[in-house]
Design an enzyme around this catalytic site. Structure first.
Site, PDB file in Angstrom:
ATOM      1  N   LEU A 234       0.654  -1.178  -0.103  1.00 49.53           N
ATOM      2  CA  LEU A 234       0.120   0.243   0.110  1.00 49.53           C
ATOM      3  C   LEU A 234       0.848   1.377  -0.129  1.00 49.53           C
ATOM      4  O   LEU A 234       1.633   1.399   0.920  1.00 49.53           O
ATOM      5  CB  LEU A 234      -0.841   0.091   1.312  1.00 49.53           C
ATOM      6  CG  LEU A 234      -1.835   0.927   1.411  1.00 49.53           C
ATOM      7  CD1 LEU A 234      -2.950   0.998   0.135  1.00 49.53           C
ATOM      8  CD2 LEU A 234      -2.802   0.998   2.582  1.00 49.53           C
ATOM      9  N   ASP A 235       0.462   2.194  -0.976  1.00 49.54           N
ATOM     10  CA  ASP A 235       1.266   3.394  -1.151  1.00 49.54           C
ATOM     11  C   ASP A 235       2.807   3.245  -0.941  1.00 49.54           C
ATOM     12  O   ASP A 235       3.458   4.502  -0.641  1.00 49.54           O
ATOM     13  CB  ASP A 235       0.837   4.374   0.140  1.00 49.54           C
ATOM     14  CG  ASP A 235      -0.678   4.638   0.002  1.00 49.54           C
ATOM     15  OD1 ASP A 235      -1.199   4.613  -1.161  1.00 49.54           O
ATOM     16  OD2 ASP A 235      -1.243   4.872   0.996  1.00 49.54           O
ATOM     17  N   ALA A 236       3.396   2.252  -1.578  1.00 42.42           N
ATOM     18  CA  ALA A 236       4.665   2.001  -1.685  1.00 42.42           C
ATOM     19  C   ALA A 236       5.291   1.760  -3.109  1.00 42.42           C
ATOM     20  O   ALA A 236       6.402   1.002  -3.067  1.00 42.42           O
ATOM     21  CB  ALA A 236       5.072   0.918  -0.841  1.00 42.42           C
TER      22      ALA A 236
END
Length: 291
Positions: A234-236
């Site tokens: 997530l969000d990486a």
């Protein structure tokens, strides 16, 4: 006296392979042998990973050029010997972009306005949302809107409907214009490095539901926005574009939110343009962004 107008096919190539001598010379020589005129070339070598990257734009006389023949010869003469990964896009192709959105309208309005003014050279076959709130915006821009609610109970079924629409309309890439749902691995695998997200902070910082409140509490002097390709982490995912703006003690939380949303629109639009122009290459969860 009549002049014969020659049709030109402009083609953009993205190439990466293990770094070794002679790549540029052999690629440019091959393109010239195929009647191509190179109008742009940029390259980068990651010394640590020993990987060579190149973006090359070439003109071909359309009436005398066979793309099928070019691909076959390029593959046998260059791609296989150099272990290249390569892709191409011609100017005659208009990519198809689907937009996923929830309730925030600022990024959606911005993308549709840029599209209508022909700033974004892309086709938008539809908008998908897990809420009905923004249907009037889709109607305003005359773009089909599909309301597909998502919950814990129906998430798998909802994504099957999304995938069916994406395949039916032959979508090339997806933009999450503040789509407040976690996308499943199945959709990510289907569109690897082709789902662009906008994140409401300068990653990696102040993640969570209220980033501007957290930034305000911390007394930061800049806030930012980050656009990236999504991955299962997530969000990486690989970062495409980022920007920041200054804030001071005199700004309120509302000021932070307004400034942040302005940045989100700008950063997302830049990322979409870079993707459309074939200027992004992904490797090792990072990107090479050509100028």
């Amino acid at each position: 006296m009549a002049f014969l107008k020659i049709r030109i096919l402009k083609t953009t190539f993205l190439i990466n392979c293990p770094d070794q001598p002679g790549i540029i010379c052999n690629v440019t020589g091959f393109i010239q042998s195929q009647g191509g005129n190179i109008i742009y070339l940029d390259q980068h070598v990651d010394k640590q990973a020993n990987i060579f990257f190149m973006r090359l734009v070439s003109d071909f006389e359309n009436d005398r050029f066979s793309l099928t023949n070019f691909k076959e010869q390029f593959e046998s003469q260059l791609a296989e010997p150099y272990q290249m990964k390569w892709s191409y896009r011609t100017d005659g192709e208009t990519p198809k972009m689907a937009i996923f959105v929830s309730k925030y309208n600022h990024c959606l309005y911005d993308l549709l306005s840029r599209h209508k003014s022909k700033e974004l050279k892309v086709e938008i076959p539809f908008i998908i949302s897990n809420h009905i709130d923004l249907k009037d915006i889709a109607d305003q821009f005359d773009i089909p809107f599909y309301h597909i609610p998502v919950s814990k109970e129906n998430k798998v079924e909802a994504e099957e409907k999304q995938l069916a629409l994406l395949k039916e309309k032959e979508i090339d890439f997806i933009v999450l214009a503040r789509y407040m749902q976690i996308v499943s691995a199945k959709l990510i695998d289907e569109y690897a490095n082709k789902i662009i997200n906008i994140h409401h902070s300068f990653l990696p910082a102040f993640a969570g539901a209220k980033p501007y409140h957290a930034a305000f509490k911390r007394g930061v002097k800049i806030i930012g926005a980050t656009s990236h390709y999504i991955t299962e982490a997530l969000d990486a995912g690989p970062i495409i574009e980022q920007d920041v703006t200054t804030v001071t003690h005199s700004h309120s939380i509302d000021d932070f939110i307004i400034k942040g949303r302005d940045l989100e629109k700008i950063v997302l639009a830049r990322a979409v343009k870079l993707h459309l122009q074939g200027k992004t290459m992904v490797y090792n969860n990072k990107t090479v962004i050509f100028s």
